[in-house]
Design a protein around this motif. Structure first.
Motif, PDB file in Angstrom:
ATOM      1  N   LYS A   1       0.830  -1.209   0.000  1.00  0.00           N
ATOM      2  CA  LYS A   1       0.000   0.000   0.000  1.00  0.00           C
ATOM      3  C   LYS A   1       0.860   1.253   0.000  1.00  0.00           C
ATOM      4  CE  LYS A   1      -4.398  -1.268   1.588  1.00  0.00           C
ATOM      5  NZ  LYS A   1      -5.425  -1.120   2.553  1.00  0.00           N
TER       6      LYS A   1
ATOM      7  N   MET B   1     -14.688  13.590   3.706  1.00  0.00           N
ATOM      8  CA  MET B   1     -14.245  12.313   3.139  1.00  0.00           C
ATOM      9  C   MET B   1     -15.321  11.687   2.263  1.00  0.00           C
ATOM     10  SD  MET B   1     -12.150   9.271   4.591  1.00  0.00           S
ATOM     11  CE  MET B   1     -12.093   7.689   3.773  1.00  0.00           C
ATOM     12  N   THR B   2     -16.573  11.721   2.711  1.00  0.00           N
ATOM     13  CA  THR B   2     -17.626  11.113   1.879  1.00  0.00           C
ATOM     14  C   THR B   2     -17.813  11.922   0.586  1.00  0.00           C
ATOM     15  OG1 THR B   2     -19.302  12.227   3.223  1.00  0.00           O
ATOM     16  CG2 THR B   2     -18.901   9.944   3.715  1.00  0.00           C
TER      17      THR B   2
ATOM     18  N   LEU C   1     -15.276  10.543  -1.678  1.00  0.00           N
ATOM     19  CA  LEU C   1     -15.684   9.202  -2.139  1.00  0.00           C
ATOM     20  C   LEU C   1     -16.771   9.305  -3.209  1.00  0.00           C
ATOM     21  CD1 LEU C   1     -15.729   7.219   1.253  1.00  0.00           C
ATOM     22  CD2 LEU C   1     -13.923   7.277  -0.464  1.00  0.00           C
ATOM     23  N   ASN C   2     -17.691  10.263  -3.028  1.00  0.00           N
ATOM     24  CA  ASN C   2     -18.731  10.463  -4.052  1.00  0.00           C
ATOM     25  C   ASN C   2     -18.115  10.885  -5.377  1.00  0.00           C
ATOM     26  OD1 ASN C   2     -20.815   9.789  -2.369  1.00  0.00           O
ATOM     27  ND2 ASN C   2     -21.238  11.903  -1.732  1.00  0.00           N
TER      28      ASN C   2
ATOM     29  N   ILE D   1     -15.090  10.258  -6.435  1.00  0.00           N
ATOM     30  CA  ILE D   1     -14.376   9.093  -6.997  1.00  0.00           C
ATOM     31  C   ILE D   1     -15.368   8.201  -7.756  1.00  0.00           C
ATOM     32  CG2 ILE D   1     -13.252   6.907  -6.339  1.00  0.00           C
ATOM     33  CD1 ILE D   1     -11.815   8.532  -4.102  1.00  0.00           C
ATOM     34  N   GLU D   2     -16.533   8.005  -7.149  1.00  0.00           N
ATOM     35  CA  GLU D   2     -17.540   7.144  -7.769  1.00  0.00           C
ATOM     36  C   GLU D   2     -18.119   7.792  -9.032  1.00  0.00           C
ATOM     37  OE1 GLU D   2     -20.637   6.060  -5.054  1.00  0.00           O
ATOM     38  OE2 GLU D   2     -20.987   4.167  -6.084  1.00  0.00           O
TER      39      GLU D   2
ATOM     40  N   ASN E   1     -15.629   7.551 -11.740  1.00  0.00           N
ATOM     41  CA  ASN E   1     -15.063   6.209 -11.941  1.00  0.00           C
ATOM     42  C   ASN E   1     -13.538   6.219 -11.838  1.00  0.00           C
ATOM     43  OD1 ASN E   1     -16.748   4.034 -12.128  1.00  0.00           O
ATOM     44  ND2 ASN E   1     -17.282   4.443 -14.275  1.00  0.00           N
ATOM     45  N   ALA E   2     -13.022   6.965 -10.889  1.00  0.00           N
ATOM     46  CA  ALA E   2     -11.569   7.152 -10.763  1.00  0.00           C
ATOM     47  C   ALA E   2     -10.956   5.955 -10.033  1.00  0.00           C
ATOM     48  CB  ALA E   2     -11.288   8.441 -10.006  1.00  0.00           C
ATOM     49  N   LYS E   3     -10.059   5.231 -10.722  1.00  0.00           N
ATOM     50  CA  LYS E   3      -9.562   3.963 -10.171  1.00  0.00           C
ATOM     51  C   LYS E   3      -8.200   4.075  -9.499  1.00  0.00           C
ATOM     52  CE  LYS E   3     -12.192   0.940 -13.105  1.00  0.00           C
ATOM     53  NZ  LYS E   3     -12.289   0.039 -14.194  1.00  0.00           N
TER      54      LYS E   3
ATOM     55  N   ILE F   1      -6.847   6.142  -7.201  1.00  0.00           N
ATOM     56  CA  ILE F   1      -6.801   7.081  -6.073  1.00  0.00           C
ATOM     57  C   ILE F   1      -6.843   6.313  -4.752  1.00  0.00           C
ATOM     58  CG2 ILE F   1      -8.044   8.956  -4.899  1.00  0.00           C
ATOM     59  CD1 ILE F   1      -9.018   9.694  -7.808  1.00  0.00           C
TER      60      ILE F   1
ATOM     61  N   VAL G   1      -7.397   6.579  -0.711  1.00  0.00           N
ATOM     62  CA  VAL G   1      -7.938   7.469   0.320  1.00  0.00           C
ATOM     63  C   VAL G   1      -7.621   6.872   1.685  1.00  0.00           C
ATOM     64  CG1 VAL G   1      -9.978   8.678   1.179  1.00  0.00           C
ATOM     65  CG2 VAL G   1      -9.831   8.072  -1.227  1.00  0.00           C
ATOM     66  N   VAL G   2      -6.943   7.631   2.513  1.00  0.00           N
ATOM     67  CA  VAL G   2      -6.611   7.153   3.866  1.00  0.00           C
ATOM     68  C   VAL G   2      -6.946   8.257   4.875  1.00  0.00           C
ATOM     69  CG1 VAL G   2      -4.753   5.616   3.104  1.00  0.00           C
ATOM     70  CG2 VAL G   2      -4.220   7.978   3.690  1.00  0.00           C
TER      71      VAL G   2
END
Lengths: 183, 127
Positions: B18, B48-49, B52-53, B55-56, B59-61, B63, B65-66
């Motif tokens: 990772k 953060m959400t 995430l939204n 990214i969805e 369709n970003a593959k 990335i 997120v931590v």
């Protein structure tokens, strides 16, 4: 903190920083006895009894750059709702936080969006297993990130699968809403 | 130190994989959301959400997120650090969902820093 779901996020983030690889969260709503029980158990590095004794002191922290307010804020919320909180810990074994709240107390903190808390935890810590059991008057919802093991190599797919499962959790929460005294 | 087991080696391998995936190109961008008590109380979960939204939606593959603990600037929370490949890390402060959209569109997707929301680039303070 505005609600219980944010307290849970804060406490579990502590578990992660303490090296936990397994975190179990149990929420039991017992309308008959007017109680909400919350348990958070991890297999992190644990604490000595001396550290446990100081854990509710505001600004006490075992880590650098931490405010040391998380557990003292949770204790404050618990006490406002006539509840109790205990922390059990053993070095190299883990820590368990047990809190209960009187549901009908007017100062009972709202539950908040636990599905968002689980989403954030699962996505940002894909190597940690999170298991949530939410029990309300005999109905139970289980969220276990081990279900998505196969999707871990594809982070976008992992995100979609976790979100999909949490949509079911939201439906579960909607069905039990009437049992929660409006919180 | 006790004997290492196969499971221990698997865990070490996973965590190293990772850490180096960003450097090797498996992840083009790393987003670190500062999720200390101060950050959470200031709205870090919504930030953060929001990422995430995005990214969805896109369709970003590539990335990662931590989360991390408090960055030591509680009054500037919610904060994130964006590490775009081959660029110095950038700290963004006092974020909300609207700012996240702009940062995602410009910095995360195209590597273009958004200076009006940034506190520092690498060790250089912007304002």
């Amino acid at each position: 903190m505005e609600d219980l779901s944010l307290h849970i996020l804060d406490i579990v983030e502590n578990s992660i920083r303490a090296g936990a690889r397994n975190v179990k969260i149990k929420i039991i709503i017992d309308k008959k006895n007017d109680l909400l029980n919350l348990e958070i158990e991890d297999d992190g590095k644990g604490m000595t009894q001396d550290e446990v004794n100081k854990i509710f002191d505001p600004f006490y922290t075992g880590q650098n750059k931490k405010t040391g307010l998380g557990l003292s804020l949770l204790k404050d919320s618990v006490e406002k709702a006539e509840g109790q909180i205990n922390v059990f810990s053993k070095v190299n074994t883990g820590t368990k936080v047990v809190a209960n709240f009187k549901l009908s107390n007017p100062d009972m903190i709202p539950i908040g969006d636990i599905s968002e808390t689980m989403l954030v935890l699962a996505i940002s810590n894909q190597d940690v297993r999170f298991k949530l059991n939410h029990i309300c008057n005999g109905n139970e919802f289980v969220f276990d990130t081990d279900e998505f093991k196969e999707a871990r190599n594809d982070s976008l797919n992992f995100l979609k699968e976790v979100k999909n499962k949490l949509e079911n959790y939201k439906k579960f929460l909607a069905t039990i809403k009437g049992d929660l005294y409006g919180i | 130190m006790g004997k290492l087991k196969i499971e221990d080696l698997d865990k070490i391998s996973e965590s190293v994989r990772k850490r180096i995936s960003l450097r090797e190109g498996a992840g083009k961008v790393k987003i670190t959301v500062h999720m200390g008590t101060c950050g959470i109380a200031a709205g870090a979960r919504n930030v953060m959400t929001a990422f995430l939204n995005e990214i969805e939606i896109h369709n970003a593959k590539d990335i990662i997120v931590v989360t991390s603990g408090c960055a030591g600037l509680c009054s500037k929370e919610p904060m994130v650090t964006i590490e775009y490949e081959n660029q110095a890390p950038v700290k963004y402060i006092e974020l909300n969902e609207e700012k996240v959209k702009k940062i995602f569109d410009e910095h995360v997707l195209h590597g273009k820093i958004v200076p009006e929301y940034a506190l520092s680039i690498g060790s250089e303070r912007i304002q």
